[in-house]
Design an enzyme around this catalytic site. Structure first.
Site, PDB file in Angstrom:
ATOM      1  N   ASN A   7       1.242  -1.198   0.363  1.00 25.72           N
ATOM      2  CA  ASN A   7       0.239   0.056   0.013  1.00 25.72           C
ATOM      3  C   ASN A   7       0.882   1.577  -0.073  1.00 25.72           C
ATOM      4  O   ASN A   7       1.498   1.869   0.764  1.00 25.72           O
ATOM      5  CB  ASN A   7      -0.881  -0.546   0.832  1.00 25.72           C
ATOM      6  CG  ASN A   7      -1.681   1.483   0.890  1.00 25.72           C
ATOM      7  OD1 ASN A   7      -1.810   2.250   1.303  1.00 25.72           O
ATOM      8  ND2 ASN A   7      -3.043   0.654   1.384  1.00 25.72           N
ATOM      9  N   HIS A  10       0.779   5.885   2.064  1.00 29.95           N
ATOM     10  CA  HIS A  10       1.321   7.150   2.694  1.00 29.95           C
ATOM     11  C   HIS A  10       2.947   7.617   1.836  1.00 29.95           C
ATOM     12  O   HIS A  10       3.327   8.991   2.616  1.00 29.95           O
ATOM     13  CB  HIS A  10       2.711   6.255   3.865  1.00 29.95           C
ATOM     14  CG  HIS A  10       1.458   5.858   4.551  1.00 29.95           C
ATOM     15  ND1 HIS A  10       0.869   6.653   5.634  1.00 29.95           N
ATOM     16  CD2 HIS A  10       1.159   3.872   5.143  1.00 29.95           C
ATOM     17  CE1 HIS A  10       0.418   5.590   6.534  1.00 29.95           C
ATOM     18  NE2 HIS A  10       0.487   4.620   5.646  1.00 29.95           N
ATOM     19  N   HIS A  43      -5.845   3.458  -1.714  1.00 28.85           N
ATOM     20  CA  HIS A  43      -6.997   4.247  -1.280  1.00 28.85           C
ATOM     21  C   HIS A  43      -7.709   4.919  -1.984  1.00 28.85           C
ATOM     22  O   HIS A  43      -6.488   6.337  -1.197  1.00 28.85           O
ATOM     23  CB  HIS A  43      -7.164   3.923   0.079  1.00 28.85           C
ATOM     24  CG  HIS A  43      -8.252   4.249   0.820  1.00 28.85           C
ATOM     25  ND1 HIS A  43      -8.652   3.888   2.544  1.00 28.85           N
ATOM     26  CD2 HIS A  43      -9.775   4.464   0.392  1.00 28.85           C
ATOM     27  CE1 HIS A  43     -10.415   3.971   2.342  1.00 28.85           C
ATOM     28  NE2 HIS A  43     -10.586   4.656   1.297  1.00 28.85           N
ATOM     29  N   ARG A  45      -9.588   8.079  -1.340  1.00 26.61           N
ATOM     30  CA  ARG A  45     -10.593   8.307  -0.758  1.00 26.61           C
ATOM     31  C   ARG A  45     -11.384   9.408  -1.264  1.00 26.61           C
ATOM     32  O   ARG A  45     -10.777   9.748  -2.138  1.00 26.61           O
ATOM     33  CB  ARG A  45     -10.034   9.009   0.654  1.00 26.61           C
ATOM     34  CG  ARG A  45      -9.127   8.120   2.170  1.00 26.61           C
ATOM     35  CD  ARG A  45      -8.343   8.328   2.907  1.00 26.61           C
ATOM     36  NE  ARG A  45      -9.895   8.312   4.158  1.00 26.61           N
ATOM     37  CZ  ARG A  45     -10.035   7.577   4.606  1.00 26.61           C
ATOM     38  NH1 ARG A  45      -9.040   6.119   5.270  1.00 26.61           N
ATOM     39  NH2 ARG A  45     -10.638   7.763   5.636  1.00 26.61           N
ATOM     40  N   ARG A  49      -7.238  13.156   0.529  1.00 32.14           N
ATOM     41  CA  ARG A  49      -6.564  13.362   1.815  1.00 32.14           C
ATOM     42  C   ARG A  49      -5.071  13.105   1.097  1.00 32.14           C
ATOM     43  O   ARG A  49      -3.853  13.278   1.162  1.00 32.14           O
ATOM     44  CB  ARG A  49      -6.806  13.125   2.476  1.00 32.14           C
ATOM     45  CG  ARG A  49      -6.777  11.162   3.124  1.00 32.14           C
ATOM     46  CD  ARG A  49      -6.265  11.163   4.472  1.00 32.14           C
ATOM     47  NE  ARG A  49      -7.304  11.454   5.245  1.00 32.14           N
ATOM     48  CZ  ARG A  49      -8.211  11.006   6.447  1.00 32.14           C
ATOM     49  NH1 ARG A  49      -7.398  10.158   7.010  1.00 32.14           N
ATOM     50  NH2 ARG A  49      -9.284  10.629   6.808  1.00 32.14           N
ATOM     51  N   GLU A  70      -8.736   0.402  -2.991  1.00 30.10           N
ATOM     52  CA  GLU A  70      -9.733   0.258  -2.025  1.00 30.10           C
ATOM     53  C   GLU A  70      -9.981   1.524  -2.347  1.00 30.10           C
ATOM     54  O   GLU A  70      -9.494   2.715  -2.498  1.00 30.10           O
ATOM     55  CB  GLU A  70      -8.689   0.271  -0.656  1.00 30.10           C
ATOM     56  CG  GLU A  70      -7.682  -0.829  -0.100  1.00 30.10           C
ATOM     57  CD  GLU A  70      -6.864  -0.143   1.152  1.00 30.10           C
ATOM     58  OE1 GLU A  70      -7.441   0.826   1.673  1.00 30.10           O
ATOM     59  OE2 GLU A  70      -6.095  -1.258   0.778  1.00 30.10           O
ATOM     60  N   THR A 101      -8.497   3.604   7.629  1.00 30.06           N
ATOM     61  CA  THR A 101      -9.603   2.968   8.412  1.00 30.06           C
ATOM     62  C   THR A 101      -9.285   2.462   9.663  1.00 30.06           C
ATOM     63  O   THR A 101      -8.917   0.949   9.613  1.00 30.06           O
ATOM     64  CB  THR A 101      -9.435   2.046   7.922  1.00 30.06           C
ATOM     65  OG1 THR A 101      -9.102   2.203   5.490  1.00 30.06           O
ATOM     66  CG2 THR A 101     -11.029   0.951   6.680  1.00 30.06           C
ATOM     67  N   GLU A 151     -11.280  -9.337   2.752  1.00 27.02           N
ATOM     68  CA  GLU A 151      -9.971  -8.609   3.110  1.00 27.02           C
ATOM     69  C   GLU A 151     -10.322  -8.629   4.834  1.00 27.02           C
ATOM     70  O   GLU A 151     -10.339  -7.901   5.278  1.00 27.02           O
ATOM     71  CB  GLU A 151      -9.418  -8.115   2.749  1.00 27.02           C
ATOM     72  CG  GLU A 151      -7.962  -7.046   4.293  1.00 27.02           C
ATOM     73  CD  GLU A 151      -6.744  -6.118   3.285  1.00 27.02           C
ATOM     74  OE1 GLU A 151      -7.435  -5.681   2.090  1.00 27.02           O
ATOM     75  OE2 GLU A 151      -5.938  -5.297   3.590  1.00 27.02           O
ATOM     76  N   HIS A 191      -3.871  -4.175   7.171  1.00 25.27           N
ATOM     77  CA  HIS A 191      -4.037  -3.533   8.325  1.00 25.27           C
ATOM     78  C   HIS A 191      -2.334  -4.048   9.140  1.00 25.27           C
ATOM     79  O   HIS A 191      -3.117  -4.806  10.449  1.00 25.27           O
ATOM     80  CB  HIS A 191      -5.363  -2.968   8.530  1.00 25.27           C
ATOM     81  CG  HIS A 191      -5.771  -1.914   9.399  1.00 25.27           C
ATOM     82  ND1 HIS A 191      -4.960  -1.083   9.814  1.00 25.27           N
ATOM     83  CD2 HIS A 191      -5.989  -0.621   8.421  1.00 25.27           C
ATOM     84  CE1 HIS A 191      -5.315  -0.059  10.105  1.00 25.27           C
ATOM     85  NE2 HIS A 191      -6.011   0.369   9.327  1.00 25.27           N
TER      86      HIS A 191
HETATM   87  N1  PXP Z   1      -5.404  -3.136   3.519  1.00 27.72           N
HETATM   88  C1  PXP Z   1      -6.835  -2.339   3.582  1.00 27.72           C
HETATM   89  C2  PXP Z   1      -8.044  -2.445   3.734  1.00 27.72           C
HETATM   90  C3  PXP Z   1      -6.635  -0.862   4.994  1.00 27.72           C
HETATM   91  O1  PXP Z   1      -7.197  -0.302   4.514  1.00 27.72           O
HETATM   92  C4  PXP Z   1      -5.189  -0.436   5.072  1.00 27.72           C
HETATM   93  C5  PXP Z   1      -4.627   0.697   5.058  1.00 27.72           C
HETATM   94  O2  PXP Z   1      -4.933   2.189   4.256  1.00 27.72           O
HETATM   95  C6  PXP Z   1      -3.659  -1.491   4.667  1.00 27.72           C
HETATM   96  C7  PXP Z   1      -4.908  -2.982   4.390  1.00 27.72           C
HETATM   97  C8  PXP Z   1      -2.733  -1.227   5.021  1.00 27.72           C
HETATM   98  O3  PXP Z   1      -2.433  -0.870   6.487  1.00 27.72           O
HETATM   99  P1  PXP Z   1      -0.424  -0.459   6.846  1.00 27.72           P
HETATM  100  O4  PXP Z   1      -0.528   0.484   6.719  1.00 27.72           O
HETATM  101  O5  PXP Z   1      -1.821  -0.464   8.211  1.00 27.72           O
HETATM  102  O6  PXP Z   1      -0.217  -1.861   6.866  1.00 27.72           O
END
Ligand code: PXP
Length: 249
Positions: A7, A10, A43, A45, A49, A70, A101, A151, A191
Site C-alpha cells: 500500500n 503514505h 486507497h 478516499r 487526502r 481500495e 481505516t 480481506e 492492516h
Molecule cells: N488493508 C486495508 C483495507 C487498509 O485500509 C489498509 C490501510 O490503508 C491496509 C491494508 C494497510 O494497512 P497498514 O498501512 O497499516 O499496513
C-alpha cells in the site's frame, strides 16, 4: 505462501503535505515492483487526502503487477472503478474524521446494498474483496454478497499487547480464514502488519495476499535517509569546492 500487496498511500501523504509533485507514488510503485512486490494497493478516499485520481489512472497504465483499488462503496467510486478497471477492488468503510481505516465493513447491516455493488463491479470483471473483521457473522454475510474475496482486518491482532490476547486474535484470523474458504471466499488480510508480527499471519494456510503499507514505507524512510543525506551533502561539498572568490568592492 501469500503474495505481498504494498500500500503506497503514505508516499502520497508526504507529497500532499506540500501539495507538490514529490515523492510521486507512481514512481514509488515502480520501485516497489522492482523489489519484488506482487501488487500495488491504493486507497482513493472521498476527501482525496493522499492518493489522487491522476495516480490511479497512471498506475493502471504503468503497473506490471496488479492494482488493488481500495474504496468506499459509493456510486461515485463505483463509476471510477468501472472506468479504471483495477485488477480487484477492496471495499472499505470510510469516515472523514478517521486517521486510517479503523474498523472493518459492517456487511451484516448492508448485505442487499453491497450485493448490488458487488454485482455491478464483478459484472464488469472486477473481482471484489470486502474488508471485514474476522467475525463469523461478518464472514457469513460477506459470502451472501457473492464477493470473490474478503480481506481480514488484522488491526486487533496487530494492536494486541498481551501474548494471550495476541494468540486469541491470531486464532480468530485462522478460524476466520478457514470458515471463509469453506463458504467459497478467497482470503486476504492486512492492516497494522509490521516486520515483527507478519510471520504468524503469513503462515495461515490458504491466506492469499497480505496488504501492507505503513510499516514498509516507515522502514523505507529510515533505510533510505542515510543515502539521501549523503547525496545532498555531496552537492553542497562540490559547490563549495567550485566557489568563485568574492569580487572585492
Ligand atoms: N488493508 C486495508 C483495507 C487498509 O485500509 C489498509 C490501510 O490503508 C491496509 C491494508 C494497510 O494497512 P497498514 O498501512 O497499516 O499496513
Amino acid at each position: 505462501m501469500p503474495t505481498l500487496g504494498v500500500n503506497i498511500d503514505h508516499v502520497a501523504t508526504l507529497r500532499q503535505a506540500r501539495r507538490t509533485v514529490e515523492p510521486d507514488p507512481v514512481a514509488a510503485a515502480t520501485l516497489v515492483e522492482l523489489a519484488g512486490a506482487d501488487g500495488i494497493t491504493v486507497h482513493l478516499r472521498e476527501d482525496r487526502r493522499h492518493i489522487q485520481d491522476r495516480d490511479v489512472h497512471l498506475l493502471r497504465q504503468t503497473l506490471r503487477t496488479h492494482l488493488n483499488l481500495e474504496m468506499a462503496a459509493t456510486d461515485d467510486m463505483v463509476a471510477i472503478a468501472l472506468a479504471v478497471k483495477p485488477d480487484y477492488v477492496t471495499l472499505v468503510p470510510e469516515r472523514r474524521e478517521e486517521v486510517t481505516t479503523e474498523g472493518g465493513l459492517d456487511v451484516l447491516a448492508q448485505v442487499d446494498r453491497l450485493q448490488g455493488v458487488v454485482a455491478t463491479l464483478q459484472g464488469a470483471d472486477i473481482p471484489v474483496s470486502l474488508f471485514i473483521d474476522p467475525s463469523p457473522l461478518q464472514i457469513e454475510a460477506a459470502a451472501r454478497t457473492q464477493a470473490a474475496y474478503i480481506e481480514l482486518h488484522t488491526g486487533a491482532y496487530a494492536e494486541a499487547r498481551r501474548p494471550d490476547d495476541r494468540d486469541r486474535q491470531l486464532q480468530a484470523l485462522i478460524q476466520g480464514t478457514s470458515l471463509a474458504q469453506g463458504l467459497g471466499l478467497r482470503v486476504n488480510a492486512g492492516h497494522g502488519l509490521t516486520y515483527w508480527n507478519t510471520h504468524a499471519v503469513a503462515s495461515i494456510a490458504g491466506m492469499e495476499e497480505l496488504n501492507i503499507g505503513h510499516s514498509i514505507i516507515s522502514r523505507a524512510v529510515l533505510v533510505g535517509l542515510e543515502r539521501a543525506v549523503m547525496d545532498m551533502k555531496q552537492i553542497i561539498t562540490q559547490a563549495s569546492c567550485q566557489q568563485q572568490p568574492q569580487a572585492s568592492a
